[in-house]
Design a protein around this motif. Structure first.
Motif, PDB file in Angstrom:
ATOM      1  N   ARG A   1      -7.523  10.256  -0.604  1.00  0.00           N
ATOM      2  CA  ARG A   1      -8.304   9.020  -0.628  1.00  0.00           C
ATOM      3  C   ARG A   1      -7.759   8.003   0.361  1.00  0.00           C
ATOM      4  N   PHE A   2      -6.471   8.076   0.627  1.00  0.00           N
ATOM      5  CA  PHE A   2      -5.814   7.049   1.420  1.00  0.00           C
ATOM      6  C   PHE A   2      -5.476   7.487   2.842  1.00  0.00           C
TER       7      PHE A   2
ATOM      8  N   THR B   1       0.826  -1.208   0.000  1.00  0.00           N
ATOM      9  CA  THR B   1       0.000   0.000   0.000  1.00  0.00           C
ATOM     10  C   THR B   1       0.857   1.253   0.000  1.00  0.00           C
TER      11      THR B   1
ATOM     12  N   ILE C   1      -5.464  12.891  -4.597  1.00  0.00           N
ATOM     13  CA  ILE C   1      -5.408  11.433  -4.591  1.00  0.00           C
ATOM     14  C   ILE C   1      -4.974  10.915  -3.217  1.00  0.00           C
TER      15      ILE C   1
ATOM     16  N   ASN D   1       2.580   1.412  -3.491  1.00  0.00           N
ATOM     17  CA  ASN D   1       1.707   1.484  -4.677  1.00  0.00           C
ATOM     18  C   ASN D   1       0.659   2.578  -4.619  1.00  0.00           C
ATOM     19  N   ASN D   2       0.175   2.906  -3.415  1.00  0.00           N
ATOM     20  CA  ASN D   2      -0.931   3.853  -3.296  1.00  0.00           C
ATOM     21  C   ASN D   2      -0.530   5.214  -2.752  1.00  0.00           C
ATOM     22  N   ILE D   3       0.574   5.281  -2.038  1.00  0.00           N
ATOM     23  CA  ILE D   3       0.982   6.558  -1.445  1.00  0.00           C
ATOM     24  C   ILE D   3       2.192   7.143  -2.172  1.00  0.00           C
TER      25      ILE D   3
END
Length: 220
Positions: A142-143, A104, A139, A107-109
């Motif tokens: 979102r996390f 995470t 973006i 890939n996401n942050i």
């Protein structure tokens, strides 16, 4: 074990490079290591043909564990945890959560934190990146709220124990440490600061500054 790290860097990269992740994990896991210092290109050892044998993309960090060579910071940290039996649970489901939150962070942050860092470093010289900065911040929104809520209820990203997933998350969050973003997420920011206060990280950061030959506190 050998770990390939930087011994010279331009000032704008101080404290952001990924060799910090590998050395922090080595310290926390209690694995003896030899730091092999490389100069940051374009004409330094990082760009020499010999290092291409170790790291196919000539990226730092890389480790050489008695002939077993591994690159990519996420893979290195998971390997070190599995090798030492530290910073990762012994049960499959617990380990899966460490894999999950490591991925995470990467890939996401990080795909959005890095462009924000670069936009701030380059300023008006890169108007295209500046124009995209608000989108990257959006973006992240979102996390980070979900992670902030989690860290309100538990001390570390996978629960009660510090793991390599916390090392990766902290180092990714360091890319945002000089921005306005983390102030909106007090639990996330508290997690980053607490992790950076760990003796192993303090030791590694001091050694990092000494290796680069920069004043104490320059990479913080």
């Amino acid at each position: 074990m050998k770990v390939y790290v930087f011994k010279s860097l331009p000032p704008f990269l101080w404290g952001y490079t990924r060799d910090l992740r590998a050395m922090w994990a080595l310290e926390e896991c209690g694995i003896a290591y030899e730091a092999v210092g490389l100069d940051c290109g374009p004409k330094g050892l990082q760009d020499e043909v010999e290092f291409g044998v170790v790291s196919p993309f000539r990226q730092v960090p890389a480790i050489d564990d008695d002939g077993y060579v591994l690159t990519e910071s996420g893979a290195i940290l998971l390997y070190l945890a599995e090798k030492s039996g530290k910073l990762i649970p012994s049960d499959l489901k617990g380990r899966a959560q460490v894999y999950r939150w490591t991925i995470t962070s990467l890939n996401n942050i990080e795909p959005f934190s890095l462009p924000i860092l670069f936009a701030d470093l380059q300023g008006d010289s890169n108007p295209h990146l500046q124009a995209l900065r608000p989108w990257h911040v959006e973006i992240l929104d979102r996390f980070l709220p979900t992670i902030d809520q989690m860290l309100q209820a538990q001390p570390f990203i996978t629960g009660a124990d510090f793991t390599v997933a916390d090392i990766i998350l902290t180092c990714v969050l360091r890319e945002l440490r000089k921005t306005e973003i983390l102030a909106r997420y007090p639990n996330v920011e508290d997690h980053r600061r607490r992790c950076e206060e760990r003796p192993a990280f303090v030791k590694v950061l001091n050694a990092y500054e000494d290796r680069l030959g920069i004043p104490r506190g320059s990479a913080r």
